[in-house]
Motif scaffolding. Sequence first.
Motif, mmCIF file in Angstrom:
data_model
loop_
_atom_site.group_PDB
_atom_site.id
_atom_site.type_symbol
_atom_site.label_atom_id
_atom_site.label_comp_id
_atom_site.label_asym_id
_atom_site.label_seq_id
_atom_site.Cartn_x
_atom_site.Cartn_y
_atom_site.Cartn_z
ATOM 1 N N LEU A 131 0.847 -1.190 0.000
ATOM 2 C CA LEU A 131 0.000 0.000 0.000
ATOM 3 C C LEU A 131 0.884 1.241 0.000
ATOM 4 O O LEU A 131 2.000 1.207 0.532
ATOM 5 N N LEU A 157 -3.208 4.869 8.327
ATOM 6 C CA LEU A 157 -2.977 4.043 9.509
ATOM 7 C C LEU A 157 -1.583 4.361 10.027
ATOM 8 O O LEU A 157 -0.606 4.295 9.275
ATOM 9 N N LYS A 159 1.444 3.229 12.097
ATOM 10 C CA LYS A 159 1.938 1.916 12.527
ATOM 11 C C LYS A 159 3.335 2.035 13.124
ATOM 12 O O LYS A 159 4.093 2.935 12.755
ATOM 13 N N GLY A 163 6.395 -2.996 14.964
ATOM 14 C CA GLY A 163 5.096 -3.437 15.487
ATOM 15 C C GLY A 163 4.833 -4.924 15.509
ATOM 16 O O GLY A 163 5.526 -5.723 14.887
ATOM 17 N N GLY A 165 1.260 -7.609 17.149
ATOM 18 C CA GLY A 165 0.122 -7.741 18.064
ATOM 19 C C GLY A 165 -0.803 -6.534 18.052
ATOM 20 O O GLY A 165 -1.511 -6.289 19.024
ATOM 21 N N LYS A 167 -0.148 -3.526 18.326
ATOM 22 C CA LYS A 167 0.243 -2.431 19.233
ATOM 23 C C LYS A 167 0.825 -1.262 18.445
ATOM 24 O O LYS A 167 1.518 -1.455 17.455
ATOM 25 N N MET A 169 -0.827 1.007 16.837
ATOM 26 C CA MET A 169 -1.518 1.156 15.562
ATOM 27 C C MET A 169 -2.772 1.993 15.768
ATOM 28 O O MET A 169 -3.563 1.710 16.669
ATOM 29 N N GLU A 201 0.593 4.250 6.597
ATOM 30 C CA GLU A 201 0.166 3.466 5.451
ATOM 31 C C GLU A 201 -1.228 3.949 5.106
ATOM 32 O O GLU A 201 -1.998 4.308 6.009
ATOM 33 N N TYR A 203 -4.894 3.738 4.765
ATOM 34 C CA TYR A 203 -5.800 2.807 5.443
ATOM 35 C C TYR A 203 -6.804 2.277 4.427
ATOM 36 O O TYR A 203 -7.527 3.042 3.788
ATOM 37 N N LEU A 204 -6.807 0.971 4.268
ATOM 38 C CA LEU A 204 -7.688 0.344 3.290
ATOM 39 C C LEU A 204 -8.976 -0.080 3.988
ATOM 40 O O LEU A 204 -8.959 -0.952 4.854
ATOM 41 N N HIS A 236 -7.328 -5.199 15.782
ATOM 42 C CA HIS A 236 -6.264 -5.697 14.897
ATOM 43 C C HIS A 236 -5.648 -7.004 15.366
ATOM 44 O O HIS A 236 -4.562 -7.373 14.953
ATOM 45 N N GLU A 276 1.529 -11.939 5.028
ATOM 46 C CA GLU A 276 0.195 -11.375 5.259
ATOM 47 C C GLU A 276 -0.135 -10.299 4.229
ATOM 48 O O GLU A 276 0.702 -9.434 3.941
ATOM 49 N N LEU A 278 -3.482 -7.650 2.677
ATOM 50 C CA LEU A 278 -4.858 -7.162 2.739
ATOM 51 C C LEU A 278 -5.437 -7.373 1.354
ATOM 52 O O LEU A 278 -4.792 -7.050 0.344
ATOM 53 N N ILE A 288 1.285 -6.707 3.830
ATOM 54 C CA ILE A 288 1.399 -5.875 5.035
ATOM 55 C C ILE A 288 2.584 -6.279 5.911
ATOM 56 O O ILE A 288 3.261 -5.436 6.452
ATOM 57 N N GLU A 289 2.812 -7.574 6.053
ATOM 58 C CA GLU A 289 4.004 -7.967 6.808
ATOM 59 C C GLU A 289 4.257 -9.451 6.626
ATOM 60 O O GLU A 289 3.400 -10.185 6.129
ATOM 61 N N THR A 438 -12.130 -6.785 7.826
ATOM 62 C CA THR A 438 -11.495 -6.711 9.144
ATOM 63 C C THR A 438 -12.286 -5.879 10.156
ATOM 64 O O THR A 438 -12.013 -5.927 11.344
HETATM 65 P P1 ADP Z 1 0.670 -6.453 13.629
HETATM 66 O O1 ADP Z 1 2.036 -6.906 13.258
HETATM 67 O O2 ADP Z 1 0.669 -5.493 14.784
HETATM 68 O O3 ADP Z 1 -0.278 -7.604 13.814
HETATM 69 P P2 ADP Z 1 -0.228 -5.974 10.880
HETATM 70 O O4 ADP Z 1 0.507 -5.117 9.943
HETATM 71 O O5 ADP Z 1 -0.119 -7.450 10.698
HETATM 72 O O6 ADP Z 1 0.138 -5.584 12.392
HETATM 73 O O7 ADP Z 1 -1.773 -5.598 10.834
HETATM 74 C C1 ADP Z 1 -2.715 -6.125 11.711
HETATM 75 C C2 ADP Z 1 -4.112 -5.808 11.216
HETATM 76 O O8 ADP Z 1 -4.305 -4.410 11.103
HETATM 77 C C3 ADP Z 1 -4.448 -6.344 9.846
HETATM 78 O O9 ADP Z 1 -4.873 -7.663 9.874
HETATM 79 C C4 ADP Z 1 -5.558 -5.413 9.401
HETATM 80 O O10 ADP Z 1 -6.783 -5.745 10.015
HETATM 81 C C5 ADP Z 1 -5.102 -4.103 9.963
HETATM 82 N N1 ADP Z 1 -4.297 -3.333 8.977
HETATM 83 C C6 ADP Z 1 -2.955 -3.319 8.861
HETATM 84 N N2 ADP Z 1 -2.581 -2.482 7.884
HETATM 85 C C7 ADP Z 1 -3.703 -1.957 7.362
HETATM 86 C C8 ADP Z 1 -3.987 -1.000 6.337
HETATM 87 N N3 ADP Z 1 -3.029 -0.392 5.667
HETATM 88 N N4 ADP Z 1 -5.293 -0.716 6.083
HETATM 89 C C9 ADP Z 1 -6.296 -1.304 6.780
HETATM 90 N N5 ADP Z 1 -6.089 -2.188 7.764
HETATM 91 C C10 ADP Z 1 -4.816 -2.508 8.069
#
Ligand code: ADP
Length: 465
Positions: A131, A157, A159, A163, A165, A167, A169, A201, A203-204, A236, A276, A278, A288-289, A438
Amino acid sequence: MFKKLLVANRGTIAIRIIRACRELNIAALAVYSTADKDALHVRMADEAVCIGPAAAEDSYLNIPAIISTALTYGADAVHPGYGFLSENGDFAEACRRSGLHFVGPLARHIRLMGDKPRARRIMTRAGVPVLPGSEGKGVTELREAQVDAGRLGFPVLIKAAAGGGGKGMRVARDQKELARLFALARAESEAAFGSRTMYLEKYLEHARHVEFQILADTHRNVIHMGERDCSIQRRHQKVLEEAPCPVMTARLREKMGRAAVRAAEVVGYSNVGTVEFLLAADGNFYFIEMNTRIQVEHGVTEMVTGIDLVRESLALAMGDRLRLKQRQVVIDGAAMEFRIYAEDPDTHLPSPGVVSNHHAPGGLGVRVESALYDGYRVPVHYDPLIAKLIVHAGDRAAVVTRARAALREYLVDGIKTNIPLHLRILQEPDFLRAEFATDFLSRFERAGHAAEAAHAVEAARAAGR
Ligand code: ADP
């Protein structure tokens, strides 16, 4: 295979690893804190050593204590499980420096993926979609975040670069919110990860969380084992996961699977991992990660593929080549995992205490990974995940029916659990139609509270008050 494996964890995952050791004839060496002296993983292991007091920093996060226990008791391998030290590059490195096999990737891969802005950069270069977000190393000051938000457009978002869990965010919908929430998220990141580095990032909205399980050997072979939909989340954090993703098509799986494999290939990753994404309503997906460890929800993938992921991770840590080719991974039916938390289902406050009476469901397609027994005291010190119910059946509808029966049969007396919440989710039409993203749980809970309030007003009116 290894002779003795130290399980550097507790609860459900420690038990899962000990079971895998049994099957493979590996002696399991448990470690525990004083708060866990009566824990099930301690009772089940072949040997168990107390490594410190209740506070995780002094026990389950205490690298020198764990390494010296492994060496003193003659372990040749260490499995970190999930949580605690599982994504700590220093721990992986310390194990290897001490001549111990670490069941997981190399320290540098853990560190790389743990630095999220860096992981984003690498994925962008590798052609894996990400994203729009902060570029470079991330941001530490509000004015930098404001510049990025101006470029990205709201909502964004915030972040934490380090990060995990959920946290650190926060969603910001305008500049005012950004100003308020940036400092908050940064403080949270500093407290949890000791890092002030953040990134923004786009936010989607209304996206699904779809992740791919990958397996990689040390000879640069990588395959994926299909996906999991983990969109049912609270703050999250995942609550219920399923495989396959109910809106997945063969074409999309192929495309996303290829991107996941590529993500692992470009860095030369080895062992188990999860990429992971989205998934937007229009079919576009974004990295995302990457989680560089076994995940809580690995069981649903095991049920639909018939492949034991913990066993594979041990073989891969030995340096074995992948046993499977991509085409040998076949998805059979559907599976859901229900995380059972020791918490109040309405307030979500933790509910530690003594489990006075306990009965776990059983039957065809019902799997329970549990740390409970009658008389077990759930400690206050750790994550409230006490068990996982994993249900497998021929298709999603059959899973739902079977899961309802299993959840109704599940008895945990003495403490509160979120089992009633799972049963409510299984009644929800949008969930049953697989029309969710989500934000499902927060909408559902808001609607529930609104309905409750309306009901209370009605009741008060009826009572003439
Ligand atoms: P963590 O490592 O803290 O678990 P992640 O990056 O895996 O963080 O994101 C956890 C959750 O946050 C995702 O499953 C989603 O629900 C939400 N999320 C993360 N990034 C985005 C984004 N750019 N837009 C919308 N939701 C997001």
